[in-house]
Motif scaffolding. Structure first.
Motif, mmCIF file in Angstrom:
data_model
loop_
_atom_site.group_PDB
_atom_site.id
_atom_site.type_symbol
_atom_site.label_atom_id
_atom_site.label_comp_id
_atom_site.label_asym_id
_atom_site.label_seq_id
_atom_site.Cartn_x
_atom_site.Cartn_y
_atom_site.Cartn_z
ATOM 1 N N LEU A 51 0.864 -1.174 0.000
ATOM 2 C CA LEU A 51 0.000 0.000 0.000
ATOM 3 C C LEU A 51 0.902 1.226 0.000
ATOM 4 N N VAL A 52 0.748 2.061 -1.002
ATOM 5 C CA VAL A 52 1.521 3.297 -1.122
ATOM 6 C C VAL A 52 0.586 4.434 -0.726
ATOM 7 N N MET A 53 0.861 5.013 0.439
ATOM 8 C CA MET A 53 -0.001 6.068 0.976
ATOM 9 C C MET A 53 0.585 7.427 0.613
ATOM 10 N N LEU A 54 -0.229 8.243 -0.022
ATOM 11 C CA LEU A 54 0.210 9.542 -0.543
ATOM 12 C C LEU A 54 -0.257 10.657 0.399
ATOM 13 N N TYR A 55 0.701 11.372 0.970
ATOM 14 C CA TYR A 55 0.383 12.481 1.871
ATOM 15 C C TYR A 55 0.573 13.786 1.122
ATOM 16 N N ASP A 56 -0.408 14.665 1.254
ATOM 17 C CA ASP A 56 -0.334 15.941 0.570
ATOM 18 C C ASP A 56 -0.948 17.034 1.430
ATOM 19 N N ALA A 57 -0.898 18.234 0.929
ATOM 20 C CA ALA A 57 -1.494 19.371 1.628
ATOM 21 C C ALA A 57 -2.967 19.451 1.262
ATOM 22 N N PRO A 58 -3.801 19.888 2.223
ATOM 23 C CA PRO A 58 -5.208 20.072 1.878
ATOM 24 C C PRO A 58 -5.332 21.009 0.666
ATOM 25 N N ASN A 59 -6.274 20.743 -0.177
ATOM 26 C CA ASN A 59 -6.569 21.560 -1.365
ATOM 27 C C ASN A 59 -5.502 21.502 -2.459
ATOM 28 N N ILE A 60 -4.558 20.553 -2.397
ATOM 29 C CA ILE A 60 -3.508 20.463 -3.415
ATOM 30 C C ILE A 60 -4.107 20.178 -4.790
ATOM 31 N N ARG A 61 -5.179 19.412 -4.811
ATOM 32 C CA ARG A 61 -5.766 19.023 -6.109
ATOM 33 C C ARG A 61 -6.269 20.230 -6.890
ATOM 34 N N GLU A 62 -6.676 21.272 -6.150
ATOM 35 C CA GLU A 62 -7.214 22.461 -6.810
ATOM 36 C C GLU A 62 -6.133 23.266 -7.530
ATOM 37 N N SER A 63 -4.864 23.063 -7.126
ATOM 38 C CA SER A 63 -3.785 23.850 -7.729
ATOM 39 C C SER A 63 -2.893 23.029 -8.665
ATOM 40 N N MET A 64 -3.287 21.795 -8.948
ATOM 41 C CA MET A 64 -2.464 20.948 -9.818
ATOM 42 C C MET A 64 -2.601 21.371 -11.274
ATOM 43 N N SER A 65 -1.457 21.453 -11.929
ATOM 44 C CA SER A 65 -1.461 21.822 -13.343
ATOM 45 C C SER A 65 -1.873 20.621 -14.199
ATOM 46 N N PRO A 66 -2.347 20.882 -15.402
ATOM 47 C CA PRO A 66 -2.673 19.773 -16.311
ATOM 48 C C PRO A 66 -1.464 18.879 -16.580
ATOM 49 N N GLU A 67 -0.249 19.458 -16.585
ATOM 50 C CA GLU A 67 0.963 18.660 -16.820
ATOM 51 C C GLU A 67 1.199 17.665 -15.682
ATOM 52 N N LEU A 68 0.966 18.092 -14.442
ATOM 53 C CA LEU A 68 1.130 17.190 -13.301
ATOM 54 C C LEU A 68 0.103 16.068 -13.340
ATOM 55 N N ILE A 69 -1.113 16.425 -13.669
ATOM 56 C CA ILE A 69 -2.169 15.413 -13.759
ATOM 57 C C ILE A 69 -1.806 14.398 -14.841
ATOM 58 N N GLU A 70 -1.313 14.873 -15.970
ATOM 59 C CA GLU A 70 -0.913 13.977 -17.057
ATOM 60 C C GLU A 70 0.258 13.094 -16.628
#
Length: 116
Positions: free
Chosen positions: A4-23
């Motif tokens: 299990l690879v658990m991904l820790y991030d900052a709250p609301n990080i998804r709202e600031s992700m660029s299309p390049e990062l998502i890709e």
């Protein structure tokens, strides 16, 4: 062996992700799916929607969230089926560092697996 690879991030990080990062993440997940190493992947809802069940006595008590305020949260997870721990770590290391603050890799309990 499954990890299990658990991904820790900052709250609301998804709202600031660029299309390049998502890709970049979608490309990684597509590679893992193609290789047969990807068992599952999910993003978690906002921590404000978390409920914690504690057992102060014999009766469960439900409270809101694990924490009142956090700088990091478990934002999602990836379930892998890979040959060994190093492969799981290699995959975890490919996650874009601008998206996650930490990645935890933990083997699943698996009868007959190498206990390393």
């Amino acid at each position: 062996m499954k990890y299990l690879v658990m991904l820790y991030d900052a709250p609301n990080i998804r709202e600031s992700m660029s299309p390049e990062l998502i890709e970049q993440m979608q490309t990684l997940l597509a590679e893992l799916k193609e290789s047969g190493e990807l068992v599952g992947v999910e993003a978690l809802a906002d921590p404000s929607r978390t409920r914690t069940v504690k057992f102060p006595g014999s009766v469960p008590a439900v409270t809101d969230g694990p924490y009142a305020e956090v700088k990091e949260q478990m934002g999602g997870f990836v379930l892998l089926d890979v040959e060994d721990e190093q492969r799981a770590i290699d995959i975890a290391s490919r996650w874009p560092p601008s998206v996650v603050s930490a990645v935890e890799v933990r083997p699943l309990m698996n009868p007959g697996a190498d206990p390393q």
